[in-house]
Write a protein that holds these residues in place. Sequence first.
Motif, mmCIF file in Angstrom:
data_model
loop_
_atom_site.group_PDB
_atom_site.id
_atom_site.type_symbol
_atom_site.label_atom_id
_atom_site.label_comp_id
_atom_site.label_asym_id
_atom_site.label_seq_id
_atom_site.Cartn_x
_atom_site.Cartn_y
_atom_site.Cartn_z
ATOM 1 N N VAL A 1 -13.435 -13.585 -5.122
ATOM 2 C CA VAL A 1 -13.052 -14.638 -6.053
ATOM 3 C C VAL A 1 -13.515 -15.955 -5.442
ATOM 4 O O VAL A 1 -13.453 -16.137 -4.231
ATOM 5 N N ARG B 1 -13.110 -20.144 -5.711
ATOM 6 C CA ARG B 1 -12.480 -21.330 -6.287
ATOM 7 C C ARG B 1 -13.357 -22.496 -5.884
ATOM 8 O O ARG B 1 -13.495 -22.802 -4.708
ATOM 9 N N GLN C 1 -13.837 -22.052 -1.872
ATOM 10 C CA GLN C 1 -13.145 -21.011 -1.117
ATOM 11 C C GLN C 1 -13.655 -19.689 -1.665
ATOM 12 O O GLN C 1 -13.687 -19.501 -2.884
ATOM 13 N N THR D 1 -11.715 -14.817 4.089
ATOM 14 C CA THR D 1 -12.036 -16.025 3.335
ATOM 15 C C THR D 1 -13.094 -16.845 4.057
ATOM 16 O O THR D 1 -13.012 -17.061 5.263
ATOM 17 N N THR E 1 -13.487 -19.217 -10.287
ATOM 18 C CA THR E 1 -12.416 -20.087 -10.759
ATOM 19 C C THR E 1 -12.685 -21.517 -10.324
ATOM 20 O O THR E 1 -13.465 -21.768 -9.411
ATOM 21 N N VAL F 1 -8.674 -22.965 -13.158
ATOM 22 C CA VAL F 1 -7.432 -23.029 -12.389
ATOM 23 C C VAL F 1 -7.355 -24.399 -11.727
ATOM 24 O O VAL F 1 -8.352 -25.090 -11.586
ATOM 25 N N HIS G 1 -5.291 -25.814 -8.317
ATOM 26 C CA HIS G 1 -5.497 -25.663 -6.873
ATOM 27 C C HIS G 1 -4.535 -24.612 -6.314
ATOM 28 O O HIS G 1 -3.581 -24.955 -5.628
ATOM 29 N N PRO G 2 -4.791 -23.343 -6.607
ATOM 30 C CA PRO G 2 -3.912 -22.303 -6.075
ATOM 31 C C PRO G 2 -4.112 -22.144 -4.562
ATOM 32 O O PRO G 2 -5.165 -22.482 -4.027
ATOM 33 N N ASP H 1 -4.587 -19.731 -1.189
ATOM 34 C CA ASP H 1 -5.413 -18.529 -1.016
ATOM 35 C C ASP H 1 -4.687 -17.265 -1.473
ATOM 36 O O ASP H 1 -5.276 -16.455 -2.195
ATOM 37 N N GLN I 1 -2.331 -16.981 -3.742
ATOM 38 C CA GLN I 1 -2.247 -17.028 -5.193
ATOM 39 C C GLN I 1 -3.603 -16.715 -5.826
ATOM 40 O O GLN I 1 -3.678 -16.023 -6.841
ATOM 41 N N LEU I 2 -4.653 -17.192 -5.212
ATOM 42 C CA LEU I 2 -6.004 -16.951 -5.712
ATOM 43 C C LEU I 2 -6.354 -15.468 -5.647
ATOM 44 O O LEU I 2 -6.879 -14.899 -6.606
#
Length: 135
Positions: free
Chosen positions: A15, A17, A24, A35, A75, A105, A107-108, A110, A112-113
Amino acid sequence: MPMPTDAAKPVLHAVVRTDHQQAQVPRFDETQVQTQTVHRHAYTTAQHKSGVRSEHEFFGAVCDALDGIAQVLVTGTHTALTDFRHYADKHRPQLATHLVGYEAVDHPTDPQLVALARAFFQRQDRLDGDGMLRV
C-alpha cells in the motif's frame, strides 16, 4: 527487519500513502510488514521553471519501491492520487497493471494504513472477474 526473499513466498501486496513530498510504502504478507519511505528532492529546472522534473523523479522512485509487488493499493490526497496515476499510466505502464485500487485518505498511521489495505485486498479476493461478490 527485512522480509524473507524466499522465491516460494513472494510479497503479494503493498500500500502506498503519497502526497507530493513523501510516500510511505508498507509491503506486507500474512505475518510481516516492511515499510519504506521515499522523499521528494525538490528543485526546479531551467527548462520548465517548475518542479516537474523532481516530481517525475519522486514518482519514479515510488514506482521503483513497488517493483515485484503483485497488487498495490495507492492512497493519499485526491491531487496526489491523480498525479501519481497519470505518471504511472504514462511512464510505467507495466507497473500500472499492478495498481489495483486508489483510495483518498487523510494521514493514517502505518498500522491503520496496513489495516485499510488488508481489508481492501480481502474485499478484492471475494470478488470474481465480473465484479460480483463470491459467496
